[in-house]
Design a protein around this motif. Structure first.
Motif, PDB file in Angstrom:
ATOM      1  N   ASN A 205       0.832  -1.205   0.000  1.00  0.00           N
ATOM      2  CA  ASN A 205       0.000   0.000   0.000  1.00  0.00           C
ATOM      3  C   ASN A 205       0.867   1.256   0.000  1.00  0.00           C
ATOM      4  O   ASN A 205       1.780   1.385   0.822  1.00  0.00           O
ATOM      5  N   ASN A 218      -2.195  -0.614  -4.392  1.00  0.00           N
ATOM      6  CA  ASN A 218      -2.858  -1.552  -3.491  1.00  0.00           C
ATOM      7  C   ASN A 218      -2.046  -2.830  -3.298  1.00  0.00           C
ATOM      8  O   ASN A 218      -1.396  -3.314  -4.230  1.00  0.00           O
ATOM      9  N   THR A 232      -8.423  -4.780  -0.553  1.00  0.00           N
ATOM     10  CA  THR A 232      -8.656  -3.366  -0.255  1.00  0.00           C
ATOM     11  C   THR A 232     -10.134  -3.039  -0.413  1.00  0.00           C
ATOM     12  O   THR A 232     -10.770  -3.480  -1.378  1.00  0.00           O
ATOM     13  N   TYR A 234     -12.646   0.283  -0.711  1.00  0.00           N
ATOM     14  CA  TYR A 234     -12.762   1.725  -0.910  1.00  0.00           C
ATOM     15  C   TYR A 234     -14.166   2.173  -0.508  1.00  0.00           C
ATOM     16  O   TYR A 234     -15.160   1.561  -0.907  1.00  0.00           O
ATOM     17  N   VAL A 242      -9.500   4.557   2.024  1.00  0.00           N
ATOM     18  CA  VAL A 242      -8.858   3.333   1.536  1.00  0.00           C
ATOM     19  C   VAL A 242      -8.498   2.466   2.734  1.00  0.00           C
ATOM     20  O   VAL A 242      -7.738   2.894   3.614  1.00  0.00           O
ATOM     21  N   GLU A 244      -7.279  -1.467   4.243  1.00  0.00           N
ATOM     22  CA  GLU A 244      -6.825  -2.834   4.061  1.00  0.00           C
ATOM     23  C   GLU A 244      -7.736  -3.750   4.872  1.00  0.00           C
ATOM     24  O   GLU A 244      -8.044  -3.461   6.022  1.00  0.00           O
TER      25      GLU A 244
END
Length: 277
Positions: A205, A218, A232, A234, A242, A244
């Protein structure tokens, strides 16, 4: 009466546009799957993230950012397609260098034969999403964007309207040393309302600056030595959030980007929250 009707219609149109533009939504990004019939590990990781996405409500679609098959072979590409076809939400896919460079001249044909195309474009809640190949011309070379794909992307942006907020998806980050003609693309993108370019390739990332346009790189879906498989998520509302998402763990937001440019500096203000795990 006619004048009032015209004013009311204009108000309703503007109100509808505002509502569409401000409707929050969430989507998923998978990248760097590296599926191969020689190693069951990457396929197992992909199945884990697919199962978790299928069990999660409120996700609208999945973007897949390249390096689908580790060696670009038809068998592994088909294995990936079979797995991705079990997603309960739509997915949109582009190739990476591993999908092309290991079979120069054959790789592109393999990918298109299996997935039907190496590019996509669609509208979602007032946003354009468009992805395409950034593949090396030959094995070992940097990425390259075909002029026909730049023309295609420009036509998609124009068709959507010059003011339409957009996300662009490529495998390679658009930096010198990654994509030989990346500046040619970013010069074109500056004429449109591109919110971010989403990438893979680095397996980690990070947020980059593509000549004034944010680039969000990503992580791979594959598990790492000290961490499980992950993907990921969004969230787009008044910002781009963003996160993880590791298998079995809560989302961890690592970057937040505003949707509007800073008028004072004419650049994007980026607030990053990097995971060190």
């Amino acid at each position: 009466m006619k004048k009032k009707f015209v004013i009311l219609t204009l108000y309703l149109v503007l109100f509808q546009c505002f509502v569409v533009a401000k409707t929050p939504f969430r989507f998923v990004f998978f990248t760097d799957l590296h599926i191969t019939n020689l190693n069951p590990g990457p396929s197992a990781d992909l199945q884990k993230v697919i199962s978790e996405v299928n069990a999660t409500s409120g996700l609208d679609f999945v973007l897949v950012g390249g390096d689908i098959a580790n060696f670009g072979d038809t068998i592994s590409l088909r294995m990936a397609k079979t797995a991705l076809s079990t997603l309960k939400i739509p997915y949109y896919i582009v190739p990476g260098n591993h999908d092309f460079q290991w079979n120069v001249g054959v790789g592109p044909k393999n990918f298109v034969k299996v997935f039907g195309d190496d590019k996509f474009a669609f509208m979602h809640k007032g946003y354009l999403f468009a992805g395409f190949a950034t593949a090396p011309k030959e094995k070992g070379l940097n990425g390259y964007i075909q002029p026909a794909d730049i023309a295609w992307l420009k036509s998609q942006l124009e068709k959507a309207g010059g003011k339409t907020p957009s996300f662009i998806i490529t495998h390679y980050p658009l930096l010198p040393g990654d994509v030989d003609n990346g500046k040619e693309l970013t010069d074109m993108l500056k004429g449109f309302d591109v919110k971010a370019v989403l990438n893979g390739h680095y397996h980690r990332n990070t947020v980059l600056n593509f000549d004034g346009i944010p680039g969000i790189v990503n992580r791979t879906v594959m598990q790492k030595k000290d961490a499980p498989a992950a993907y990921t998520i969004y969230t787009v509302d008044d910002q781009i959030h963003v996160a993880e998402k590791r298998i079995g763990e809560p989302e961890e937001i690592w970057a937040e980007l505003p949707l509007e440019k800073s008028l004072k500096h004419n650049i994007y203000i980026i607030s990053e929250h990097f995971s060190t795990k």
